[in-house]
Design a protein around this motif. Structure first.
Motif, PDB file in Angstrom:
ATOM      1  N   ARG A 110       0.859  -1.188   0.000  1.00 53.05           N
ATOM      2  CA  ARG A 110       0.000   0.000   0.000  1.00 53.05           C
ATOM      3  C   ARG A 110       0.897   1.240   0.000  1.00 53.05           C
ATOM      4  O   ARG A 110       1.204   1.814   1.046  1.00 53.05           O
ATOM      5  N   LEU A 111       1.347   1.603  -1.188  1.00 48.24           N
ATOM      6  CA  LEU A 111       2.287   2.720  -1.332  1.00 48.24           C
ATOM      7  C   LEU A 111       1.542   4.044  -1.204  1.00 48.24           C
ATOM      8  O   LEU A 111       0.572   4.279  -1.923  1.00 48.24           O
ATOM      9  N   VAL A 112       1.956   4.894  -0.249  1.00 51.95           N
ATOM     10  CA  VAL A 112       1.240   6.164  -0.045  1.00 51.95           C
ATOM     11  C   VAL A 112       2.038   7.398  -0.431  1.00 51.95           C
ATOM     12  O   VAL A 112       1.477   8.426  -0.780  1.00 51.95           O
ATOM     13  N   ALA A 113       3.380   7.314  -0.328  1.00 51.51           N
ATOM     14  CA  ALA A 113       4.170   8.521  -0.590  1.00 51.51           C
ATOM     15  C   ALA A 113       5.511   8.166  -1.212  1.00 51.51           C
ATOM     16  O   ALA A 113       6.023   7.052  -1.040  1.00 51.51           O
ATOM     17  N   SER A 476       5.199  18.407  13.816  1.00 43.28           N
ATOM     18  CA  SER A 476       5.154  18.541  12.347  1.00 43.28           C
ATOM     19  C   SER A 476       5.228  17.180  11.672  1.00 43.28           C
ATOM     20  O   SER A 476       4.584  16.955  10.656  1.00 43.28           O
ATOM     21  N   LEU A 477       6.040  16.290  12.247  1.00 40.82           N
ATOM     22  CA  LEU A 477       6.141  14.968  11.633  1.00 40.82           C
ATOM     23  C   LEU A 477       4.804  14.231  11.745  1.00 40.82           C
ATOM     24  O   LEU A 477       4.383  13.540  10.816  1.00 40.82           O
ATOM     25  N   ALA A 478       4.125  14.432  12.866  1.00 41.65           N
ATOM     26  CA  ALA A 478       2.808  13.797  13.041  1.00 41.65           C
ATOM     27  C   ALA A 478       1.811  14.323  12.005  1.00 41.65           C
ATOM     28  O   ALA A 478       0.966  13.571  11.515  1.00 41.65           O
ATOM     29  N   GLU A 479       1.940  15.612  11.681  1.00 33.90           N
ATOM     30  CA  GLU A 479       1.050  16.166  10.638  1.00 33.90           C
ATOM     31  C   GLU A 479       1.270  15.458   9.306  1.00 33.90           C
ATOM     32  O   GLU A 479       0.314  15.094   8.611  1.00 33.90           O
ATOM     33  N   ASN A 485      -1.294   8.811   6.106  1.00 33.26           N
ATOM     34  CA  ASN A 485      -2.253   7.775   6.520  1.00 33.26           C
ATOM     35  C   ASN A 485      -3.603   7.960   5.854  1.00 33.26           C
ATOM     36  O   ASN A 485      -4.305   6.989   5.578  1.00 33.26           O
ATOM     37  N   ASN A 486      -3.979   9.198   5.632  1.00 31.91           N
ATOM     38  CA  ASN A 486      -5.286   9.469   5.046  1.00 31.91           C
ATOM     39  C   ASN A 486      -5.293   9.359   3.530  1.00 31.91           C
ATOM     40  O   ASN A 486      -6.317   9.594   2.898  1.00 31.91           O
ATOM     41  N   HIS A 487      -4.160   9.028   2.971  1.00 28.78           N
ATOM     42  CA  HIS A 487      -4.100   8.948   1.510  1.00 28.78           C
ATOM     43  C   HIS A 487      -4.520   7.543   1.068  1.00 28.78           C
ATOM     44  O   HIS A 487      -3.768   6.586   1.196  1.00 28.78           O
TER      45      HIS A 487
END
Ligand code: UDP
Length: 494
Positions: A110-113, A476-479, A485-487
């Motif tokens: 599940r590639l997101v970024a 910032s990293l959590a953002e 995660n939402n992608h």
């Protein structure tokens, strides 16, 4: 609901240990705090890539795996082409192989970024092709990132070489900087490498979904604020401060033969804060004449020192960049024949020289270490800040003069070496800086300032625990993690 597979992130580091190390640390932190998995897809730099392999293959493969792309050669590049040109070509020449790897990953995980580093902008289109989020990780200061984001404007409004500008340049939110202190690639505007960087700079403004910088809000507040204003004006994507990410000790380079610890044992025997550590990063080398001045300056200073010594090189200060020698094996007693006659004998009570490579993070962490003669590669700068060690800034190449300006003119935690008309730092100056940093009043002031930065760095990276709030970089990293995660674009069932 049924899908438990952790989201996967592809990371493409361009050549240079200084790019790979913080990317690895970024991945480790995201694995631990946010449960992502990572795949490093590594373009070849033309060398056997042993240090890179050692570093990546020493990581837990279930969360961080790596793929090495086919070997490349660069014989066709002109011999005098800047390292930046070779770095960028290694990425461009790897694009077809990179696309193949991403295709496989995209089908099997599940590639997101997709995360690239400063020279990786050309690969970001691939993210779009596969429907994943394009991110840049910037392994240098926010000030240097500002110079990149601001470059198209600077280019449009300037008609001469930047070094010929009569006034210092005001990058948004940064301390003024002389044109001659901008990065090497910006020093010759007719060079292809300059045009390449300008191209990268233009892509930075609209291609990435975000840029993560290895710095922290309290270190460069003005520049971070300016980047926020830039988002509002539509000049740049969101910028996240996620640092200082420095090499954790356990992630050091495996494969040492043990003799590197000799220097740590030697440090154990020295008084607290008394030793000057001298090292020019993974790639830095000095000319023979300069090396001699440094040796004699150290001797003249009477200070204790631990010096990582490399063979002199007359051609380029970055001679070691693509050919990192970390091993202390195979060196013979004649290795040091380039040092001044009798130097080792005369300084043996106060100094230790080690060939090629030292466990830098451990040295900086040692209580005996009181100062750092540093080329101002950004990783070394952050390591010094995290351990509260004041510096003598001796920039050699790339963007190291910019980092020096930040340390000396803005943060005021370093002395900057002076060059004579031959471009050399003279022995009496070296002796003066060394003595002042370790024993002098000004040294004390620098030390107390950098201790404040050390505390600020640790606050920025703090994890939230009962009474302790999470630090700015943790937040910032959590953002970023939340966005990833939402992608869900690639989930057929969502
Ligand atoms: N390094 C080290 N021992 C050495 C020289 C370098 O461990 O003798 C590490 C150093 O701790 C840092 C990295 O190599 O993590 C160098 O990165 P930096 O950005 O400072 O400089 P570059 O090598 O990119 O010029």
């Amino acid at each position: 609901e049924t899908r438990q597979e952790p989201p996967n992130v592809a990371v493409v580091p361009t050549p240079g240990m200084g790019h790979l190390i913080p990317l690895v640390e970024l991945a480790r932190r995201l694995v631990v705090l946010h449960k992502f998995a990572f795949t490093f897809i590594v373009p070849s730099d033309g060398s056997p890539m042993e240090p890179q392999k050692k570093l990546l293959q020493g990581l837990p493969a279930e969360s961080i795996s790596s793929i090495f792309l086919p070997h490349l050669t660069f014989h066709d590049l002109p011999e005098d082409s800047p390292i930046e040109a070779r770095i960028a070509s290694s990425l461009i020449r790897s694009l077809p192989a990179l696309r193949d790897s991403l295709k496989v990953l995209n089908e099997s995980t599940r590639l997101v970024a997709l995360v690239v580093d400063l020279f990786g902008a050309e690969a970001l289109d691939l993210a779009k092709e596969f429907g994943v989020l394009p991110y840049v990780f910037f392994p240098s200061s926010m000030m240097v990132l500002s110079s990149v984001l601001y470059l198209p404007k600077l280019d449009e409004s300037t008609y001469c070489e930047y070094r010929d500008l009569p006034e210092p340049i005001g990058l948004p939110g940064c301390v003024p900087i002389n044109g001659s202190d901008l990065a090497d690639v910006l020093q010759d505007r007719k060079n292809e490498a300059y045009k390449m960087v300008l191209g990268i700079a233009k892509r930075y403004s609209d291609v990435p979904a975000g840029i993560m910088v290895n710095s922290f809000a309290d270190l460069e507040p003005g520049a971070f604020k300016a980047s926020k204003d830039g988002v509002q004006l539509g000049n740049n994507p969101p910028v996240y401060s996620v640092g200082p990410l420095i090499r954790s000790d356990s992630a050091g380079f495996a494969g040492f033969d043990g003799s590197e610890y000799e220097c740590l044992r030697w440090l154990d025997k020295q008084p607290k804060g008394s030793v000057l550590f001298i090292s020019f990063g993974s790639g830095g080398t000095l000319s023979h004449e300069q090396l001699k001045e440094l040796a004699l300056g150290l001797e003249m200073s009477g200070q204790r020192f631990l010096w990582v010594v490399r063979r002199p090189n007359e051609k380029a200060a970055n001679a070691n960049y693509f050919n990192i020698v970390q091993s202390v094996k195979d060196y013979d007693p004649d290795y040091y024949d380039f040092l001044p006659n009798g130097f080792l004998e005369r300084t043996k009570e106060v100094g230790l020289v080690v060939p090629n490579w030292a466990p830098q993070v451990r040295v900086l962490n040692h209580v005996s270490t009181g100062g750092f003669v540093c080329h101002c590669g950004w990783n070394s700068v952050l390591e010094s800040i995290v351990h509260g060690v004041p510096l003598i800034a001796w920039p050699l190449y790339a963007e190291q003069r910019m980092n020096t300006v930040l340390l000396v003119d803005d943060l005021k935690v370093a002395f900057r070496v002076k060059l004579n008309e031959k471009g050399l730092v003279e022995r009496q100056d070296i002796a003066k800086y060394a003595k002042e940093l370790i024993e002098g009043e000004d040294g004390k002031i620098l030390r107390s300032r950098i201790k404040h930065l050390k505390d600020a760095a640790s606050l920025a990276m703090a994890l939230s625990k009962q009474a302790v709030p999470a630090g700015s970089s943790t937040n910032s990293l959590a953002e970023v993690a939340q966005i990833w995660n939402n992608h869900h674009k690639n989930l057929p069932n969502c």
